[in-house]
Design a protein around this motif. Sequence first.
Motif, PDB file in Angstrom:
ATOM      1  N   SER A  78     -24.543  29.058 -36.547  1.00 33.72           N
ATOM      2  CA  SER A  78     -24.449  30.523 -36.617  1.00 33.72           C
ATOM      3  C   SER A  78     -25.080  31.105 -37.870  1.00 33.72           C
ATOM      4  CB  SER A  78     -22.977  30.949 -36.545  1.00 33.72           C
ATOM      5  OG  SER A  78     -22.400  30.539 -35.334  1.00 33.72           O
ATOM      6  N   GLY A  80     -28.020  31.874 -38.763  1.00 36.66           N
ATOM      7  CA  GLY A  80     -28.963  32.965 -38.512  1.00 36.66           C
ATOM      8  C   GLY A  80     -28.247  34.296 -38.310  1.00 36.66           C
ATOM      9  N   ASP A  81     -27.126  34.278 -37.614  1.00 36.25           N
ATOM     10  CA  ASP A  81     -26.342  35.499 -37.390  1.00 36.25           C
ATOM     11  C   ASP A  81     -25.755  36.021 -38.700  1.00 36.25           C
ATOM     12  OD1 ASP A  81     -26.838  35.441 -34.628  1.00 36.25           O
ATOM     13  OD2 ASP A  81     -25.088  34.157 -34.282  1.00 36.25           O
ATOM     14  N   LYS A  83     -27.027  35.492 -41.718  1.00 37.87           N
ATOM     15  CA  LYS A  83     -28.149  36.012 -42.515  1.00 37.87           C
ATOM     16  C   LYS A  83     -28.598  37.372 -41.986  1.00 37.87           C
ATOM     17  CE  LYS A  83     -29.892  31.643 -44.279  1.00 37.87           C
ATOM     18  NZ  LYS A  83     -30.976  30.673 -44.310  1.00 37.87           N
ATOM     19  N   LYS A  84     -28.647  37.502 -40.669  1.00 38.96           N
ATOM     20  CA  LYS A  84     -29.035  38.780 -40.063  1.00 38.96           C
ATOM     21  C   LYS A  84     -28.066  39.895 -40.469  1.00 38.96           C
ATOM     22  CE  LYS A  84     -30.083  40.836 -35.584  1.00 38.96           C
ATOM     23  NZ  LYS A  84     -30.078  40.623 -34.126  1.00 38.96           N
ATOM     24  N   ALA A 111     -28.266  24.004 -43.924  1.00 37.46           N
ATOM     25  CA  ALA A 111     -28.294  25.425 -43.582  1.00 37.46           C
ATOM     26  C   ALA A 111     -27.589  26.307 -44.606  1.00 37.46           C
ATOM     27  CB  ALA A 111     -27.658  25.640 -42.206  1.00 37.46           C
TER      28      ALA A 111
END
Length: 173
Positions: A78, A80-81, A83-84, A111
Amino acid sequence: MRKLLFPLTAAVLIAAPASAALKVGTAAPDFTTTGAVGGKEFKLHLSDQLKKGPVVLYFFPKAFTSGCTAEAHAFSESIGDFKKAGAQVIGMSADNLKTLHDFSTKECRSAFPVATATPEIQKAYDVAWAAHPGITTRTSYVIGKSGKVVMVHDDLDFSEHVARTLAAVKALK
């Protein structure tokens, strides 16, 4: 009483750890410690991390145990979520630095960083597990850029930590 989600000893039954002392709205204690990301050592200073945005600070009991490995995988999947949504994830445990080096690559999949929760950090965040000295409870904090705690989730069951912290980070926007 509930069954321990990671094997410390065979068939250990324990009481759930006490709720985290830090309450929503309180200032998160600042700290400096060492950690690893992608197997590389670094110094972690919470106030420096907060300059970049909100921080998900999640404490886990012991690297390479089943629950902690599953939680690390869930956070890495998760990332990426997070960081977004503008947040960083930092895992914390009482494990030694060599163990965290290995855990950062093998289970965190490079990560996000994992760092040493010193006895002082454990006390400041009320995550020292009295029944198992040298091990932290499974407690996740979301700390806003202001340095205030905006969410606390204290539960040995790792399964809700990622979803709850991500929802709290998204709610900050």
